[in-house]
Design a protein around this motif. Structure first.
Motif, PDB file in Angstrom:
ATOM      1  N   LEU A   9       0.820  -1.212   0.000  1.00  0.00           N
ATOM      2  CA  LEU A   9       0.000   0.000   0.000  1.00  0.00           C
ATOM      3  C   LEU A   9       0.852   1.260   0.000  1.00  0.00           C
ATOM      4  CD1 LEU A   9      -2.944  -1.034   2.321  1.00  0.00           C
ATOM      5  CD2 LEU A   9      -3.001  -0.654  -0.154  1.00  0.00           C
ATOM      6  N   ASP A  10       1.996   1.228   0.643  1.00  0.00           N
ATOM      7  CA  ASP A  10       2.897   2.381   0.596  1.00  0.00           C
ATOM      8  C   ASP A  10       3.348   2.662  -0.835  1.00  0.00           C
ATOM      9  OD1 ASP A  10       2.737   2.892   3.310  1.00  0.00           O
ATOM     10  OD2 ASP A  10       4.652   1.912   3.791  1.00  0.00           O
ATOM     11  N   HIS A  11       3.640   1.604  -1.592  1.00  0.00           N
ATOM     12  CA  HIS A  11       4.043   1.780  -2.999  1.00  0.00           C
ATOM     13  C   HIS A  11       2.888   2.382  -3.809  1.00  0.00           C
ATOM     14  CE1 HIS A  11       7.998  -0.090  -2.936  1.00  0.00           C
ATOM     15  NE2 HIS A  11       7.491  -1.099  -2.244  1.00  0.00           N
ATOM     16  N   VAL A  12       1.680   1.842  -3.623  1.00  0.00           N
ATOM     17  CA  VAL A  12       0.518   2.365  -4.340  1.00  0.00           C
ATOM     18  C   VAL A  12       0.284   3.823  -3.950  1.00  0.00           C
ATOM     19  CG1 VAL A  12      -1.981   2.165  -4.675  1.00  0.00           C
ATOM     20  CG2 VAL A  12      -0.572   0.095  -4.614  1.00  0.00           C
ATOM     21  N   LYS A  13       0.363   4.123  -2.661  1.00  0.00           N
ATOM     22  CA  LYS A  13       0.147   5.494  -2.178  1.00  0.00           C
ATOM     23  C   LYS A  13       1.144   6.457  -2.806  1.00  0.00           C
ATOM     24  CE  LYS A  13      -0.179   8.207   2.069  1.00  0.00           C
ATOM     25  NZ  LYS A  13       1.015   8.914   2.449  1.00  0.00           N
ATOM     26  N   GLU A  14       2.406   6.052  -2.845  1.00  0.00           N
ATOM     27  CA  GLU A  14       3.442   6.909  -3.430  1.00  0.00           C
ATOM     28  C   GLU A  14       3.219   7.107  -4.926  1.00  0.00           C
ATOM     29  OE1 GLU A  14       8.161   6.548  -4.409  1.00  0.00           O
ATOM     30  OE2 GLU A  14       7.480   5.768  -2.474  1.00  0.00           O
ATOM     31  N   ARG A  15       2.976   6.032  -5.641  1.00  0.00           N
ATOM     32  CA  ARG A  15       2.799   6.137  -7.092  1.00  0.00           C
ATOM     33  C   ARG A  15       1.535   6.879  -7.474  1.00  0.00           C
ATOM     34  NH1 ARG A  15       5.078   0.191  -8.831  1.00  0.00           N
ATOM     35  NH2 ARG A  15       7.215   0.713  -8.256  1.00  0.00           N
ATOM     36  N   GLY A  16       0.479   6.700  -6.683  1.00  0.00           N
ATOM     37  CA  GLY A  16      -0.774   7.380  -6.969  1.00  0.00           C
ATOM     38  C   GLY A  16      -0.866   8.761  -6.359  1.00  0.00           C
ATOM     39  N   LEU A  47       0.183 -15.140  -9.215  1.00  0.00           N
ATOM     40  CA  LEU A  47       0.162 -13.734  -8.820  1.00  0.00           C
ATOM     41  C   LEU A  47      -0.423 -13.591  -7.418  1.00  0.00           C
ATOM     42  CD1 LEU A  47       0.682 -10.769  -9.357  1.00  0.00           C
ATOM     43  CD2 LEU A  47      -1.523 -10.666 -10.547  1.00  0.00           C
ATOM     44  N   ALA A  48      -1.490 -14.300  -7.127  1.00  0.00           N
ATOM     45  CA  ALA A  48      -2.110 -14.225  -5.798  1.00  0.00           C
ATOM     46  C   ALA A  48      -1.106 -14.603  -4.713  1.00  0.00           C
ATOM     47  CB  ALA A  48      -3.333 -15.132  -5.738  1.00  0.00           C
ATOM     48  N   ALA A  49      -0.265 -15.572  -5.003  1.00  0.00           N
ATOM     49  CA  ALA A  49       0.731 -16.012  -4.020  1.00  0.00           C
ATOM     50  C   ALA A  49       1.760 -14.927  -3.718  1.00  0.00           C
ATOM     51  CB  ALA A  49       1.430 -17.272  -4.522  1.00  0.00           C
ATOM     52  N   ARG A  50       1.894 -13.951  -4.587  1.00  0.00           N
ATOM     53  CA  ARG A  50       2.891 -12.889  -4.395  1.00  0.00           C
ATOM     54  C   ARG A  50       2.287 -11.620  -3.800  1.00  0.00           C
ATOM     55  NH1 ARG A  50       6.676 -13.791  -9.759  1.00  0.00           N
ATOM     56  NH2 ARG A  50       6.826 -16.040  -9.462  1.00  0.00           N
ATOM     57  N   LEU A  51       0.960 -11.562  -3.746  1.00  0.00           N
ATOM     58  CA  LEU A  51       0.285 -10.383  -3.197  1.00  0.00           C
ATOM     59  C   LEU A  51       0.011 -10.570  -1.708  1.00  0.00           C
ATOM     60  CD1 LEU A  51      -2.394  -9.724  -5.975  1.00  0.00           C
ATOM     61  CD2 LEU A  51      -0.311  -8.404  -5.539  1.00  0.00           C
ATOM     62  N   PRO A  52      -0.156  -9.460  -0.980  1.00  0.00           N
ATOM     63  CA  PRO A  52      -0.595  -9.582   0.414  1.00  0.00           C
ATOM     64  C   PRO A  52      -1.918 -10.352   0.462  1.00  0.00           C
ATOM     65  CG  PRO A  52       0.105  -7.342  -0.057  1.00  0.00           C
ATOM     66  CD  PRO A  52       0.065  -8.069  -1.371  1.00  0.00           C
ATOM     67  N   GLU A  53      -2.141 -11.071   1.562  1.00  0.00           N
ATOM     68  CA  GLU A  53      -3.263 -12.013   1.645  1.00  0.00           C
ATOM     69  C   GLU A  53      -4.622 -11.410   1.298  1.00  0.00           C
ATOM     70  OE1 GLU A  53      -5.238 -15.295   4.645  1.00  0.00           O
ATOM     71  OE2 GLU A  53      -3.768 -13.900   5.440  1.00  0.00           O
ATOM     72  N   SER A  99       1.143  -0.948 -11.737  1.00  0.00           N
ATOM     73  CA  SER A  99       2.610  -0.894 -11.757  1.00  0.00           C
ATOM     74  C   SER A  99       3.179  -1.498 -10.481  1.00  0.00           C
ATOM     75  CB  SER A  99       3.115   0.534 -11.973  1.00  0.00           C
ATOM     76  OG  SER A  99       2.785   1.373 -10.877  1.00  0.00           O
ATOM     77  N   THR A 100       2.482  -1.339  -9.362  1.00  0.00           N
ATOM     78  CA  THR A 100       2.900  -1.969  -8.107  1.00  0.00           C
ATOM     79  C   THR A 100       2.714  -3.482  -8.206  1.00  0.00           C
ATOM     80  OG1 THR A 100       2.328   0.030  -6.869  1.00  0.00           O
ATOM     81  CG2 THR A 100       2.564  -2.014  -5.604  1.00  0.00           C
ATOM     82  N   VAL A 101       1.603  -3.912  -8.787  1.00  0.00           N
ATOM     83  CA  VAL A 101       1.372  -5.343  -9.007  1.00  0.00           C
ATOM     84  C   VAL A 101       2.481  -5.924  -9.879  1.00  0.00           C
ATOM     85  CG1 VAL A 101      -0.147  -7.018 -10.181  1.00  0.00           C
ATOM     86  CG2 VAL A 101      -1.119  -5.318  -8.617  1.00  0.00           C
ATOM     87  N   ALA A 102       2.858  -5.201 -10.924  1.00  0.00           N
ATOM     88  CA  ALA A 102       3.911  -5.685 -11.835  1.00  0.00           C
ATOM     89  C   ALA A 102       5.232  -5.855 -11.100  1.00  0.00           C
ATOM     90  CB  ALA A 102       4.079  -4.719 -13.005  1.00  0.00           C
ATOM     91  N   ASP A 103       5.580  -4.906 -10.259  1.00  0.00           N
ATOM     92  CA  ASP A 103       6.811  -5.027  -9.483  1.00  0.00           C
ATOM     93  C   ASP A 103       6.746  -6.207  -8.525  1.00  0.00           C
ATOM     94  OD1 ASP A 103       7.815  -2.812 -10.771  1.00  0.00           O
ATOM     95  OD2 ASP A 103       7.547  -1.450  -9.067  1.00  0.00           O
ATOM     96  N   LEU A 123       1.075  -0.226 -20.790  1.00  0.00           N
ATOM     97  CA  LEU A 123       1.291   1.079 -20.148  1.00  0.00           C
ATOM     98  C   LEU A 123       0.693   1.122 -18.756  1.00  0.00           C
ATOM     99  CD1 LEU A 123       0.727   3.508 -23.150  1.00  0.00           C
ATOM    100  CD2 LEU A 123       2.888   2.741 -22.150  1.00  0.00           C
ATOM    101  N   HIS A 124      -0.455   0.488 -18.554  1.00  0.00           N
ATOM    102  CA  HIS A 124      -1.063   0.439 -17.218  1.00  0.00           C
ATOM    103  C   HIS A 124      -0.142  -0.269 -16.224  1.00  0.00           C
ATOM    104  CE1 HIS A 124      -4.725   2.228 -18.483  1.00  0.00           C
ATOM    105  NE2 HIS A 124      -5.228   1.166 -19.076  1.00  0.00           N
ATOM    106  N   PHE A 125       0.555  -1.298 -16.698  1.00  0.00           N
ATOM    107  CA  PHE A 125       1.473  -2.035 -15.839  1.00  0.00           C
ATOM    108  C   PHE A 125       2.832  -1.339 -15.712  1.00  0.00           C
ATOM    109  CE2 PHE A 125      -1.391  -5.628 -16.758  1.00  0.00           C
ATOM    110  CZ  PHE A 125      -1.531  -6.147 -15.485  1.00  0.00           C
TER     111      PHE A 125
END
Length: 131
Positions: A9-16, A47-53, A99-103, A123-125
Motif C-alpha cells: 500500500l505504501d508503494h501504491v500510495k506513493e505512485r498514486g 500472482l495471488a501467491a505474491r500479493l498480500p493475503e 505498476s505496483t502489481v507488476a513489481d 502502459l497500465h502495468f
C-alpha cells in the motif's frame, strides 16, 4: 516472496500520490478485483501467491465479466466502482496499482500476465512494449 500489505500500500500510495493509505487501499481493491476477472488458471494463482493475503483473496474472487475489457473500458469500469472518480483519475488509479502489481509479480510472471489481456495494458502495468 510475498510483499507485506503495508509495503504494498505504501508503494501504491506513493505512485498514486494519494493523501492517505485508505485512498490507496480503495484504489487497490477495485483495480485488483477487475484484474482478477482478466486472469485465469495458474497465472492468477501465481500472482495471488505474491500479493498480500487480503489482496490475493480479492484477486482469486474477482468481479465477473463476460469478455476481456480493452484498456480504456478497464479504466471506465474502475471509474464506475470508485466513488467520485473520473476517467482521468481512474487512469491514475489503474497505473498506480498495476505498476505496483507488476513489481510484485516479477519479470517471470509479467511475461505471462499480458498474454491474458487485450493489447494496450502494457502502459497500465508500467511496462511499455516496443511497437
Amino acid at each position: 516472496m510475498t510483499l507485506r500489505r503495508e509495503a504494498f500500500l505504501d508503494h501504491v500510495k506513493e505512485r498514486g500520490e494519494y493523501g492517505t493509505v485508505e485512498e490507496a487501499e480503495r484504489a487497490a481493491r477495485v483495480v485488483i478485483a477487475l484484474l482478477g476477472a482478466h486472469l485465469v488458471g495458474e497465472v492468477r494463482a501465481l500472482l495471488a501467491a505474491r500479493l498480500p493475503e487480503d489482496f490475493a483473496l480479492i484477486l482469486l474472487n474477482p468481479l465477473q465479466r463476460a469478455e476481456p475489457l480493452p484498456p480504456e473500458r478497464f479504466v471506465r469500469a474502475t471509474a464506475a466502482w470508485i466513488e467520485g472518480a473520473t476517467e482521468q483519475t481512474a487512469t491514475w488509479d489503474v497505473s498506480a496499482v498495476l505498476s505496483t502489481v507488476a513489481d510484485t509479480a516479477g519479470e517471470d510472471l509479467m511475461g505471462q500476465i499480458p498474454l491474458q489481456h487485450p493489447a494496450g495494458y502494457d502502459l497500465h502495468f508500467g511496462r511499455p512494449q516496443p511497437t
